[in-house]
Design a protein around this motif. Structure first.
Motif, mmCIF file in Angstrom:
data_model
loop_
_atom_site.group_PDB
_atom_site.id
_atom_site.type_symbol
_atom_site.label_atom_id
_atom_site.label_comp_id
_atom_site.label_asym_id
_atom_site.label_seq_id
_atom_site.Cartn_x
_atom_site.Cartn_y
_atom_site.Cartn_z
ATOM 1 N N CYS A 187 0.859 -1.191 0.000
ATOM 2 C CA CYS A 187 0.000 0.000 0.000
ATOM 3 C C CYS A 187 0.898 1.245 0.000
ATOM 4 O O CYS A 187 1.751 1.401 0.873
ATOM 5 C CB CYS A 187 -0.897 0.001 1.243
ATOM 6 N N CYS A 190 0.021 3.544 3.393
ATOM 7 C CA CYS A 190 0.420 3.226 4.773
ATOM 8 C C CYS A 190 1.547 2.201 4.882
ATOM 9 O O CYS A 190 2.072 1.978 5.964
ATOM 10 C CB CYS A 190 -0.780 2.754 5.581
ATOM 11 N N TYR A 192 1.273 -1.064 4.284
ATOM 12 C CA TYR A 192 0.778 -2.433 4.494
ATOM 13 C C TYR A 192 1.142 -3.292 3.284
ATOM 14 O O TYR A 192 1.068 -2.826 2.147
ATOM 15 C CB TYR A 192 -0.739 -2.404 4.689
ATOM 16 N N CYS A 220 -7.430 -1.437 1.443
ATOM 17 C CA CYS A 220 -6.344 -1.724 2.377
ATOM 18 C C CYS A 220 -6.935 -1.932 3.782
ATOM 19 O O CYS A 220 -7.652 -1.063 4.276
ATOM 20 C CB CYS A 220 -5.347 -0.562 2.394
ATOM 21 N N CYS A 223 -5.453 1.139 6.175
ATOM 22 C CA CYS A 223 -5.782 2.565 6.011
ATOM 23 C C CYS A 223 -6.991 2.812 5.119
ATOM 24 O O CYS A 223 -7.426 3.945 4.996
ATOM 25 C CB CYS A 223 -4.571 3.333 5.503
ATOM 26 N N ALA A 225 -7.160 2.501 1.847
ATOM 27 C CA ALA A 225 -6.834 2.929 0.478
ATOM 28 C C ALA A 225 -7.346 1.896 -0.520
ATOM 29 O O ALA A 225 -7.536 0.729 -0.185
ATOM 30 C CB ALA A 225 -5.318 3.096 0.336
HETATM 31 FE FE FE Z 1 -2.914 1.225 3.514
#
Ligand code: FE
Length: 234
Positions: A187, A190, A192, A220, A223, A225
């Protein structure tokens, strides 16, 4: 200096909340510890840039909800990667107010405590708030989430505003390289990492699901996303 050694310090995962009048805010925090027993005093490190910092400084009160292992990454992401300046983090949440009127998270927590600030220490990027505990409740006997569990099992990441944040890609975990035809995706918001071998349990994605096969509306888990915000990992 090898800052990675600092990652071996053990922590929990908490939601620290406060208020300003009847406005609430809260954030994920890992640097929470008890420092005295009688009366019980805790110390909490909060980034000076965070809205929760401003609220605690102003109101002098706080509450700490202790997350259980079953807390989804999305809950931690909401409190750890979003700012209360942009959204009301408590909308749609199950919470109540403690004795000091700070919000207490009722879902995916093992208990909480609340108190009032008795001392502040300027630690640089963060302020350490020390506070006497005035109320507390152990809600169930579920296992509290540790910071290690959050990283290893939940695939969690650390925001820049956390006291334990390490520059660059120190978050990237040493994982098995060979025997993988399925690519990991990261991601870009963030950090991830979607690992097809693990899937995304919170999002109902079973292990073995390639990134390409994720539904278009998958987001995500940390976060929120969108899929388009992910980039292939090398
Ligand atoms: Fe994220």
């Amino acid at each position: 200096m090898d800052t990675k050694v600092l990652r071996k310090i053990s922590y929990g995962v908490y939601i620290v909340t406060s208020r300003e009048g009847d406005r609430f805010n809260g954030q994920a925090a890992n640097a929470v510890m008890q420092v005295c027993s009688s009366p019980p005093v805790v110390a909490i490190a909060i980034n000076k840039e965070n809205l929760t910092h401003a609220f605690i400084k102003k109101s002098g009160v706080f509450a700490v909800s202790i997350l259980a292992q079953d807390a989804p990454a999305s809950l931690i992401g909401k409190f750890g990667f979003k700012s209360g300046r942009e959204l009301n983090k408590f909308e749609g949440m199950s919470y109540r107010l403690g004795v000091n009127s700070c919000p207490i998270i009722e879902e995916h927590t093992v208990g909480y405590f609340g108190g009032k600030v008795t001392k502040e220490l300027d630690a640089g990027t963060h302020t350490i708030f020390m506070g006497e505990v005035q109320e507390g409740e152990l809600r169930n006997d579920a296992e509290p989430m540790t910071y290690a569990y959050y990283h290893v099992v939940k695939g969690g990441t650390t925001p820049k505003t956390a006291p334990t944040y390490i520059e660059k890609d120190a978050e990237t975990k040493p994982e098995q390289k060979e025997g993988k035809s399925m690519k990991k995706y990261k991601c870009s918001v963030c950090g991830y990492i979607y690992d097809p071998a693990k899937g995304d349990a919170d999002g109902g994605i079973p292990p073995g699901t390639p990134f390409e096969k994720l539904p278009d509306d998958w987001t995500c888990p940390v976060c929120g996303a969108s899929k388009a915000d992910f980039e292939p990992e090398n």
